[in-house]
Design an enzyme around this catalytic site. Structure first.
Site, PDB file in Angstrom:
ATOM      1  N   ASP A 162       0.880  -1.176   0.000  1.00  0.00           N
ATOM      2  CA  ASP A 162       0.000   0.000   0.000  1.00  0.00           C
ATOM      3  C   ASP A 162       0.915   1.224   0.000  1.00  0.00           C
ATOM      4  O   ASP A 162       2.130   1.105   0.198  1.00  0.00           O
ATOM      5  CB  ASP A 162      -0.890   0.006   1.255  1.00  0.00           C
ATOM      6  CG  ASP A 162      -1.801   1.237   1.302  1.00  0.00           C
ATOM      7  OD1 ASP A 162      -2.399   1.587   0.274  1.00  0.00           O
ATOM      8  OD2 ASP A 162      -1.887   1.886   2.374  1.00  0.00           O
ATOM      9  N   SER A 163       0.312   2.395  -0.201  1.00  0.00           N
ATOM     10  CA  SER A 163       1.114   3.614  -0.141  1.00  0.00           C
ATOM     11  C   SER A 163       1.618   3.869   1.278  1.00  0.00           C
ATOM     12  O   SER A 163       2.574   4.614   1.463  1.00  0.00           O
ATOM     13  CB  SER A 163       0.262   4.795  -0.597  1.00  0.00           C
ATOM     14  OG  SER A 163      -0.881   4.885   0.235  1.00  0.00           O
TER      15      SER A 163
ATOM     16  N   CYS B  81      -4.340  -1.370  -1.962  1.00  0.00           N
ATOM     17  CA  CYS B  81      -4.492   0.068  -2.119  1.00  0.00           C
ATOM     18  C   CYS B  81      -5.513   0.266  -3.245  1.00  0.00           C
ATOM     19  O   CYS B  81      -5.324  -0.257  -4.350  1.00  0.00           O
ATOM     20  CB  CYS B  81      -3.134   0.661  -2.501  1.00  0.00           C
ATOM     21  SG  CYS B  81      -3.190   2.385  -2.998  1.00  0.00           S
TER      22      CYS B  81
ATOM     23  N   GLU C 237      -3.387   8.931   8.671  1.00  0.00           N
ATOM     24  CA  GLU C 237      -1.925   8.807   8.831  1.00  0.00           C
ATOM     25  C   GLU C 237      -1.448   9.613  10.048  1.00  0.00           C
ATOM     26  O   GLU C 237      -0.411   9.332  10.623  1.00  0.00           O
ATOM     27  CB  GLU C 237      -1.184   9.257   7.559  1.00  0.00           C
ATOM     28  CG  GLU C 237      -1.454   8.388   6.324  1.00  0.00           C
ATOM     29  CD  GLU C 237      -0.494   7.192   6.162  1.00  0.00           C
ATOM     30  OE1 GLU C 237       0.646   7.274   6.632  1.00  0.00           O
ATOM     31  OE2 GLU C 237      -0.917   6.178   5.563  1.00  0.00           O
TER      32      GLU C 237
ATOM     33  N   CYS D  72     -11.064   2.994   0.060  1.00  0.00           N
ATOM     34  CA  CYS D  72      -9.671   3.307   0.384  1.00  0.00           C
ATOM     35  C   CYS D  72      -9.336   2.488   1.619  1.00  0.00           C
ATOM     36  O   CYS D  72     -10.135   2.454   2.570  1.00  0.00           O
ATOM     37  CB  CYS D  72      -9.520   4.802   0.673  1.00  0.00           C
ATOM     38  SG  CYS D  72      -7.876   5.246   1.269  1.00  0.00           S
TER      39      CYS D  72
ATOM     40  N   HIS E 216      -7.464   2.980   3.959  1.00  0.00           N
ATOM     41  CA  HIS E 216      -7.315   3.752   5.201  1.00  0.00           C
ATOM     42  C   HIS E 216      -8.674   3.967   5.904  1.00  0.00           C
ATOM     43  O   HIS E 216      -8.710   4.210   7.099  1.00  0.00           O
ATOM     44  CB  HIS E 216      -6.747   5.144   4.911  1.00  0.00           C
ATOM     45  CG  HIS E 216      -5.283   5.182   4.644  1.00  0.00           C
ATOM     46  ND1 HIS E 216      -4.712   4.641   3.521  1.00  0.00           N
ATOM     47  CD2 HIS E 216      -4.261   5.729   5.361  1.00  0.00           C
ATOM     48  CE1 HIS E 216      -3.404   4.862   3.553  1.00  0.00           C
ATOM     49  NE2 HIS E 216      -3.105   5.519   4.656  1.00  0.00           N
TER      50      HIS E 216
HETATM   51  N1  DGL Z   1      -4.796   3.422   1.069  1.00  0.00           N
HETATM   52  C1  DGL Z   1      -4.799   3.813  -0.271  1.00  0.00           C
HETATM   53  C2  DGL Z   1      -6.053   3.532  -1.023  1.00  0.00           C
HETATM   54  O1  DGL Z   1      -6.678   2.531  -0.709  1.00  0.00           O
HETATM   55  C3  DGL Z   1      -4.078   5.036  -0.703  1.00  0.00           C
HETATM   56  C4  DGL Z   1      -4.206   6.273   0.014  1.00  0.00           C
HETATM   57  C5  DGL Z   1      -3.257   7.285  -0.550  1.00  0.00           C
HETATM   58  O2  DGL Z   1      -2.064   7.010  -0.592  1.00  0.00           O
HETATM   59  O3  DGL Z   1      -3.718   8.341  -0.980  1.00  0.00           O
HETATM   60  O4  DGL Z   1      -6.409   4.215  -1.937  1.00  0.00           O
END
Ligand code: DGL
Length: 269
Positions: free
Chosen positions: A11-12, A74, A153, A185, A187
């Site tokens: 993931d990022s 991600c 984050e 997402c 997150h």
């Molecule tokens: N967690 C990621 C997603 O599912 C990326 C969030 C990001 O880096 O902007 O899109």
């Protein structure tokens, strides 16, 4: 036959840990290598080309560790890069969009589905295409929530400011009368409480992590690639990041509920 090679996840940043948690839950005997691209997070506001480039580099990094399957944990990478990479490498590569779209279709009763995600995910219309491919008559309403990733984050998952931002982003869904909202997402599952507070309990939230974990398990079973180790001895998870291992470990604990030991930095993936 047992295949002890690790599963690779990237993931990022921290978001993919929500997926790792579910994979670990249903496949406890598997070794896992997680890569969080913390030097280049967020991916959400970046162009398709940039996200594709980063995704390929992350895949190559995981392949160096001899992984047997890669999970693109991600949504941003899955929505713009998966179709370009899924058949280009020697291991199965799976993303998070299809499982989330399928779950939304299973849950909706009134056919009105909301999608939230990063700007790049929403712009790609990946969820909408996937859902409509299966059921043309669904009504899809999408909203990009770019501030959600930095809030997570930062560890600000439930404070007053986060709840207020959630209220602003999610207000349109009330008039769209959705009954299902895709957390597009990885997150966002950490913001479930703030989201529920705005939309109420009537709107079902789709977190694709469990579905992704099931898919991983099916693929490994089908290909006879499961690790059939000793169930009482859990293999270690290896964490790699491209920057700032200490803050990754600190916040990662919030995602996983267990301390993250030995987070290693790989500055040039
Ligand atoms: N967690 C990621 C997603 O599912 C990326 C969030 C990001 O880096 O902007 O899109």
């Amino acid at each position: 036959m047992s295949d002890p090679r690790p599963i690779g996840i990237f993931d990022s940043g921290l978001g993919g840990l929500t997926v790792l948690k579910e994979i670990r839950h249903i496949l406890p005997q598997e070794q896992i290598i997680y890569f969080g691209d913390t030097a280049r997070v967020p991916y959400g506001p970046k162009s398709r080309e940039t996200v594709l480039k980063f995704s390929i580099e992350n895949i190559l990094f995981l392949l160096k560790h001899k992984v047997k399957l890669i999970v693109v944990a991600c949504n941003t990478s899955s929505s713009v890069a998966l179709n370009r990479v899924e058949n280009s490498f020697r291991v199965p590569i799976i993303g998070v969009i299809k499982p989330g779209a399928e779950q939304a279709l299973n849950l909706t009763r009134n056919g009105r589905i909301g999608i939230i995600g990063t700007r790049t995910t929403i712009r790609s219309r990946a969820y909408e295409k996937q859902i409509k491919q299966k059921k043309q008559n669904m009504k899809i309403y999408s909203v990009a929530c770019p501030l959600f990733v930095p809030l997570v984050e930062e560890g600000w998952t439930g404070n007053r400011i986060t709840r207020e931002i959630a209220r602003m982003y999610l207000a349109p869904f009330k008039k769209y009368r959705i009954d299902t909202l895709v957390l597009g997402c990885t997150h966002y599952p950490l913001l479930k409480n703030a989201i529920k507070e705005v939309l109420g309990t009537r709107v079902r939230l789709v977190d694709s992590a469990k579905q992704v974990a099931k898919q991983v398990s099916c693929i490994l079973k089908d290909k006879q690639m499961l690790a059939l180790g000793n169930r009482t001895k859990r293999p270690k998870i290896h964490f790699f990041v491209s920057d700032e291992p200490a803050s990754f470990a600190k916040l990662g604990k919030k995602f996983l509920g267990i301390p993250l030991k030995n987070v290693k930095v790989v500055p040039n993936v």
